[in-house]
Motif scaffolding. Structure first.
Motif, PDB file in Angstrom:
ATOM      1  N   TYR A   1      13.175  -3.115   0.653  1.00 28.80           N
ATOM      2  CA  TYR A   1      12.819  -3.411   1.934  1.00 28.80           C
ATOM      3  C   TYR A   1      12.858  -5.158   1.920  1.00 28.80           C
ATOM      4  CZ  TYR A   1      10.836  -5.584   6.301  1.00 28.80           C
ATOM      5  OH  TYR A   1      10.729  -6.130   7.499  1.00 28.80           O
ATOM      6  N   LEU A   2      12.185  -5.467   0.541  1.00 28.90           N
ATOM      7  CA  LEU A   2      11.875  -7.032   0.176  1.00 28.90           C
ATOM      8  C   LEU A   2      13.588  -7.464  -0.279  1.00 28.90           C
ATOM      9  CD1 LEU A   2       9.997  -9.607  -0.370  1.00 28.90           C
ATOM     10  CD2 LEU A   2       9.712  -8.560  -2.382  1.00 28.90           C
ATOM     11  N   GLN A   3      14.170  -6.660  -0.819  1.00 21.94           N
ATOM     12  CA  GLN A   3      15.463  -7.273  -1.182  1.00 21.94           C
ATOM     13  C   GLN A   3      16.413  -7.223  -0.072  1.00 21.94           C
ATOM     14  OE1 GLN A   3      16.496  -8.149  -4.393  1.00 21.94           O
ATOM     15  NE2 GLN A   3      18.225  -8.887  -3.290  1.00 21.94           N
ATOM     16  N   TYR A   4      15.953  -6.484   0.841  1.00 17.31           N
ATOM     17  CA  TYR A   4      16.885  -6.686   2.290  1.00 17.31           C
ATOM     18  C   TYR A   4      16.478  -8.036   3.078  1.00 17.31           C
ATOM     19  CZ  TYR A   4      16.469  -6.213   7.161  1.00 17.31           C
ATOM     20  OH  TYR A   4      16.107  -6.464   8.794  1.00 17.31           O
ATOM     21  N   THR A   5      15.396  -8.307   3.210  1.00 15.87           N
ATOM     22  CA  THR A   5      14.938  -9.445   3.533  1.00 15.87           C
ATOM     23  C   THR A   5      15.543 -10.721   2.816  1.00 15.87           C
ATOM     24  OG1 THR A   5      12.815  -9.529   2.464  1.00 15.87           O
ATOM     25  CG2 THR A   5      12.769  -8.278   4.454  1.00 15.87           C
ATOM     26  N   LYS A   6      15.622 -10.641   1.432  1.00 16.28           N
ATOM     27  CA  LYS A   6      15.996 -11.604   0.856  1.00 16.28           C
ATOM     28  C   LYS A   6      17.570 -11.803   1.147  1.00 16.28           C
ATOM     29  CE  LYS A   6      12.879 -11.575  -3.088  1.00 16.28           C
ATOM     30  NZ  LYS A   6      12.638 -11.311  -4.411  1.00 16.28           N
ATOM     31  N   ASN A   7      18.256 -10.819   1.229  1.00 19.19           N
ATOM     32  CA  ASN A   7      19.811 -10.748   1.543  1.00 19.19           C
ATOM     33  C   ASN A   7      20.250 -11.272   2.910  1.00 19.19           C
ATOM     34  OD1 ASN A   7      20.351  -9.630  -1.041  1.00 19.19           O
ATOM     35  ND2 ASN A   7      20.273  -7.595  -0.528  1.00 19.19           N
ATOM     36  N   ILE A   8      19.250 -10.815   3.856  1.00 12.00           N
ATOM     37  CA  ILE A   8      19.301 -11.388   5.430  1.00 12.00           C
ATOM     38  C   ILE A   8      19.062 -12.786   5.039  1.00 12.00           C
ATOM     39  CG2 ILE A   8      18.343 -11.267   7.506  1.00 12.00           C
ATOM     40  CD1 ILE A   8      20.058  -8.968   7.223  1.00 12.00           C
ATOM     41  N   ARG A   9      18.168 -13.096   4.287  1.00 11.70           N
ATOM     42  CA  ARG A   9      17.951 -14.865   4.588  1.00 11.70           C
ATOM     43  C   ARG A   9      19.002 -15.487   3.933  1.00 11.70           C
ATOM     44  NH1 ARG A   9      17.864 -19.050   5.907  1.00 11.70           N
ATOM     45  NH2 ARG A   9      16.142 -20.646   5.551  1.00 11.70           N
ATOM     46  N   LYS A  10      19.766 -15.017   2.857  1.00  5.85           N
ATOM     47  CA  LYS A  10      21.064 -15.616   2.224  1.00  5.85           C
ATOM     48  C   LYS A  10      22.176 -15.689   3.347  1.00  5.85           C
ATOM     49  CE  LYS A  10      20.306 -14.165  -2.589  1.00  5.85           C
ATOM     50  NZ  LYS A  10      20.802 -13.216  -3.598  1.00  5.85           N
ATOM     51  N   GLU A  11      22.258 -14.510   3.934  1.00  4.38           N
ATOM     52  CA  GLU A  11      23.293 -14.538   5.148  1.00  4.38           C
ATOM     53  C   GLU A  11      22.955 -15.805   6.234  1.00  4.38           C
ATOM     54  OE1 GLU A  11      25.001 -10.090   5.031  1.00  4.38           O
ATOM     55  OE2 GLU A  11      23.544 -10.624   6.647  1.00  4.38           O
ATOM     56  N   TYR A  12      21.654 -16.056   6.402  1.00  2.70           N
ATOM     57  CA  TYR A  12      21.350 -17.133   7.387  1.00  2.70           C
ATOM     58  C   TYR A  12      21.083 -18.410   6.734  1.00  2.70           C
ATOM     59  CZ  TYR A  12      21.458 -13.932  11.384  1.00  2.70           C
ATOM     60  OH  TYR A  12      21.804 -12.697  12.133  1.00  2.70           O
ATOM     61  N   ALA A  13      21.491 -18.620   5.417  1.00  2.97           N
ATOM     62  CA  ALA A  13      21.119 -19.849   4.719  1.00  2.97           C
ATOM     63  C   ALA A  13      21.593 -21.166   5.414  1.00  2.97           C
ATOM     64  CB  ALA A  13      22.146 -19.724   3.434  1.00  2.97           C
ATOM     65  N   ILE A  14      22.583 -21.013   6.393  1.00  2.00           N
ATOM     66  CA  ILE A  14      22.732 -22.354   6.922  1.00  2.00           C
ATOM     67  C   ILE A  14      21.598 -22.717   7.989  1.00  2.00           C
ATOM     68  CG2 ILE A  14      23.590 -21.034   9.253  1.00  2.00           C
ATOM     69  CD1 ILE A  14      25.681 -23.108   9.615  1.00  2.00           C
ATOM     70  N   TYR A  15      20.685 -21.886   8.325  1.00  2.00           N
ATOM     71  CA  TYR A  15      19.455 -22.352   8.837  1.00  2.00           C
ATOM     72  C   TYR A  15      18.241 -22.831   8.022  1.00  2.00           C
ATOM     73  CZ  TYR A  15      22.013 -20.215  12.872  1.00  2.00           C
ATOM     74  OH  TYR A  15      23.075 -20.140  13.827  1.00  2.00           O
ATOM     75  N   PRO A  16      17.559 -23.914   8.430  1.00  2.00           N
ATOM     76  CA  PRO A  16      16.527 -24.244   7.721  1.00  2.00           C
ATOM     77  C   PRO A  16      15.542 -23.073   7.916  1.00  2.00           C
ATOM     78  CG  PRO A  16      16.691 -25.772   9.557  1.00  2.00           C
ATOM     79  CD  PRO A  16      17.872 -24.901   9.562  1.00  2.00           C
ATOM     80  N   ASP A  17      14.246 -23.326   7.018  1.00  2.00           N
ATOM     81  CA  ASP A  17      13.141 -22.223   7.367  1.00  2.00           C
ATOM     82  C   ASP A  17      12.631 -22.182   8.603  1.00  2.00           C
ATOM     83  OD1 ASP A  17      13.711 -21.189   4.970  1.00  2.00           O
ATOM     84  OD2 ASP A  17      11.790 -22.355   3.993  1.00  2.00           O
ATOM     85  N   ILE A  18      12.389 -23.387   9.188  1.00  2.00           N
ATOM     86  CA  ILE A  18      11.405 -23.586  10.471  1.00  2.00           C
ATOM     87  C   ILE A  18      12.218 -22.737  11.702  1.00  2.00           C
ATOM     88  CG2 ILE A  18      12.569 -25.773  11.262  1.00  2.00           C
ATOM     89  CD1 ILE A  18       9.843 -26.721  12.348  1.00  2.00           C
ATOM     90  N   ILE A  19      13.788 -22.783  11.547  1.00  2.00           N
ATOM     91  CA  ILE A  19      14.426 -22.177  12.698  1.00  2.00           C
ATOM     92  C   ILE A  19      14.663 -20.937  12.142  1.00  2.00           C
ATOM     93  CG2 ILE A  19      16.812 -21.722  13.729  1.00  2.00           C
ATOM     94  CD1 ILE A  19      16.824 -25.214  13.289  1.00  2.00           C
ATOM     95  N   TYR A  20      14.912 -20.286  10.892  1.00  2.00           N
ATOM     96  CA  TYR A  20      15.169 -18.963  10.694  1.00  2.00           C
ATOM     97  C   TYR A  20      13.803 -18.076  10.632  1.00  2.00           C
ATOM     98  CZ  TYR A  20      15.732 -14.869   7.867  1.00  2.00           C
ATOM     99  OH  TYR A  20      15.661 -13.568   7.320  1.00  2.00           O
ATOM    100  N   LEU A  21      12.747 -18.716  10.184  1.00  2.00           N
ATOM    101  CA  LEU A  21      11.523 -17.771  10.207  1.00  2.00           C
ATOM    102  C   LEU A  21      11.043 -17.515  11.922  1.00  2.00           C
ATOM    103  CD1 LEU A  21       9.487 -19.316   7.077  1.00  2.00           C
ATOM    104  CD2 LEU A  21      11.007 -17.281   7.192  1.00  2.00           C
ATOM    105  N   SER A  22      11.314 -18.557  12.510  1.00  2.00           N
ATOM    106  CA  SER A  22      10.782 -18.482  13.824  1.00  2.00           C
ATOM    107  C   SER A  22      11.515 -17.383  14.605  1.00  2.00           C
ATOM    108  CB  SER A  22      11.174 -19.826  14.669  1.00  2.00           C
ATOM    109  OG  SER A  22      10.950 -19.572  16.022  1.00  2.00           O
ATOM    110  N   GLY A  23      12.727 -17.296  14.345  1.00  2.00           N
ATOM    111  CA  GLY A  23      13.832 -16.281  14.841  1.00  2.00           C
ATOM    112  C   GLY A  23      13.525 -14.736  14.019  1.00  2.00           C
ATOM    113  N   ARG A  24      13.031 -14.756  12.904  1.00  2.00           N
ATOM    114  CA  ARG A  24      12.773 -13.704  12.058  1.00  2.00           C
ATOM    115  C   ARG A  24      11.468 -13.213  12.551  1.00  2.00           C
ATOM    116  NH1 ARG A  24      15.107  -9.487   9.631  1.00  2.00           N
ATOM    117  NH2 ARG A  24      13.784  -8.714   8.198  1.00  2.00           N
ATOM    118  N   ARG A  25      10.437 -13.977  12.839  1.00  2.00           N
ATOM    119  CA  ARG A  25       9.048 -13.332  13.435  1.00  2.00           C
ATOM    120  C   ARG A  25       9.450 -12.506  14.996  1.00  2.00           C
ATOM    121  NH1 ARG A  25       7.123 -18.686  11.811  1.00  2.00           N
ATOM    122  NH2 ARG A  25       6.056 -18.571  10.044  1.00  2.00           N
ATOM    123  N   LYS A  26      10.178 -13.458  15.695  1.00  2.00           N
ATOM    124  CA  LYS A  26      10.506 -13.078  16.729  1.00  2.00           C
ATOM    125  C   LYS A  26      10.952 -11.509  16.727  1.00  2.00           C
ATOM    126  CE  LYS A  26      12.722 -13.909  21.367  1.00  2.00           C
ATOM    127  NZ  LYS A  26      13.800 -14.777  21.905  1.00  2.00           N
TER     128      LYS A  26
END
Length: 217
Positions: A145-170
Motif C-alpha cells: 500500500y505504501l508503495q502504491y501511495t508513493k507511485n500515486i504521488r509521483k504521478e501527481y508530481a506536478i502539484y506541490p504538497d500543499i495542493i496534493y495532500l489536501s486532495g489526497r486527504r479528501k
C-alpha cells in the motif's frame, strides 16, 4: 506482459477476425499504459485487476465485457484531467465498434469503464466486482500500500504538497466515511479491514509531518 497480450488478443479474437487490427489495438494500448509518468496506472495495475477478477469469475455475469472494461478503463490517464474515464470510454468505443459486439454490449462496457470514476454501489453485481478490483490495492499489506501511495504521488508530481495532500486527504476521508469501502462480500471479507487500517495509517502520516511524508518514509 506476454500474458496480458495473449489475454487481450484472445479476447478480441472472439469478436473479430482481423488479426492485424487486433495486434494494432494491443500495441496502441500498451503504448498508452507504458507512457512516461505512469507509476501506478500502468499495465501492472491492469494485470492486478485481472488477477483479482479471475478469482471471482464464476460470480461474473458478462465476463468478457468486464475484461474489455479492465483493459480500457485507464487507457487515457492524465493527472490534471477530470475526464480520464470519459475519454477512456470514448477510446474504447471507437475500437469496439469494429468488432461483432452489439451496441448494447458496447454500451455496457462503456458504463463499466465510467463506473471506475466514482466507485459507487451499483444494482448490477458486475459493476461492483469491477470497482472492487480497481480498489483492491487499498487492502493489500502495508508495504504494498505504501508503495502504491508513493507511485500515486509521483504521478501527481506536478502539484506541490500543499495542493496534493489536501486532495489526497479528501479522497481518503471519503473512503473512511463509507459504511464499506468495498461493495461485494468477497472483497469485503478479503480486504475491508486492512484497507481501513491502511487508509487511517496514511492519514496519520500527514498529521505527523509538514513535508511530503511519502518521499521521506
Amino acid at each position: 506482459m506476454k500474458h496480458l497480450e495473449s489475454h487481450f488478443i484472445e479476447l478480441y479474437s472472439k469478436y473479430g477476425t482481423d488479426n492485424k487490427l487486433i495486434k494494432q489495438y494491443w500495441t496502441a494500448l500498451k503504448h498508452q499504459y507504458l507512457s512516461n509518468g505512469r507509476y501506478y496506472h500502468n499495465l501492472h495495475h491492469i494485470e492486478a485487476m485481472l488477477t483479482e477478477l479471475e478469482a471471482v469469475k464464476e460470480m461474473l455475469v458478462n465476463i468478457d465485457l468486464i475484461w474489455f472494461a479492465v483493459f480500457y478503463h485507464d487507457v487515457i490517464y492524465t493527472p490534471q484531467s477530470n475526464s480520464n474515464e470519459e475519454d477512456s470510454a470514448i477510446y474504447a468505443r471507437e475500437r469496439l465498434i469494429n468488432t461483432s459486439l452489439n451496441n448494447k454490449q458496447i454500451d455496457l462496457i462503456v458504463a463499466l469503464i465510467l463506473a471506475t470514476k466514482k466507485h459507487e454501489l451499483h444494482q448490477e453485481s458486475d459493476f461492483n466486482y469491477l470497482v472492487d478490483a480497481d480498489l483492491s490495492i487499498l487492502g493489500k499489506p502495508w508495504e504494498d500500500y505504501l508503495q502504491y501511495t508513493k507511485n500515486i504521488r509521483k504521478e501527481y508530481a506536478i502539484y506541490p504538497d500543499i495542493i496534493y495532500l489536501s486532495g489526497r486527504r479528501k479522497v481518503l476521508n471519503h473512503f473512511l466515511a463509507k459504511d464499506q469501502v468495498f461493495k461485494t462480500h468477497w472483497f469485503q471479507e478479503r480486504y475491508e479491514e486492512q484497507a481501513r487500517a491502511n487508509i487511517a495509517r496514511e492519514l496519520a502520516l500527514y498529521r505527523c509531518v509538514r513535508i511530503d511524508p511519502l518521499n521521506n518514509t
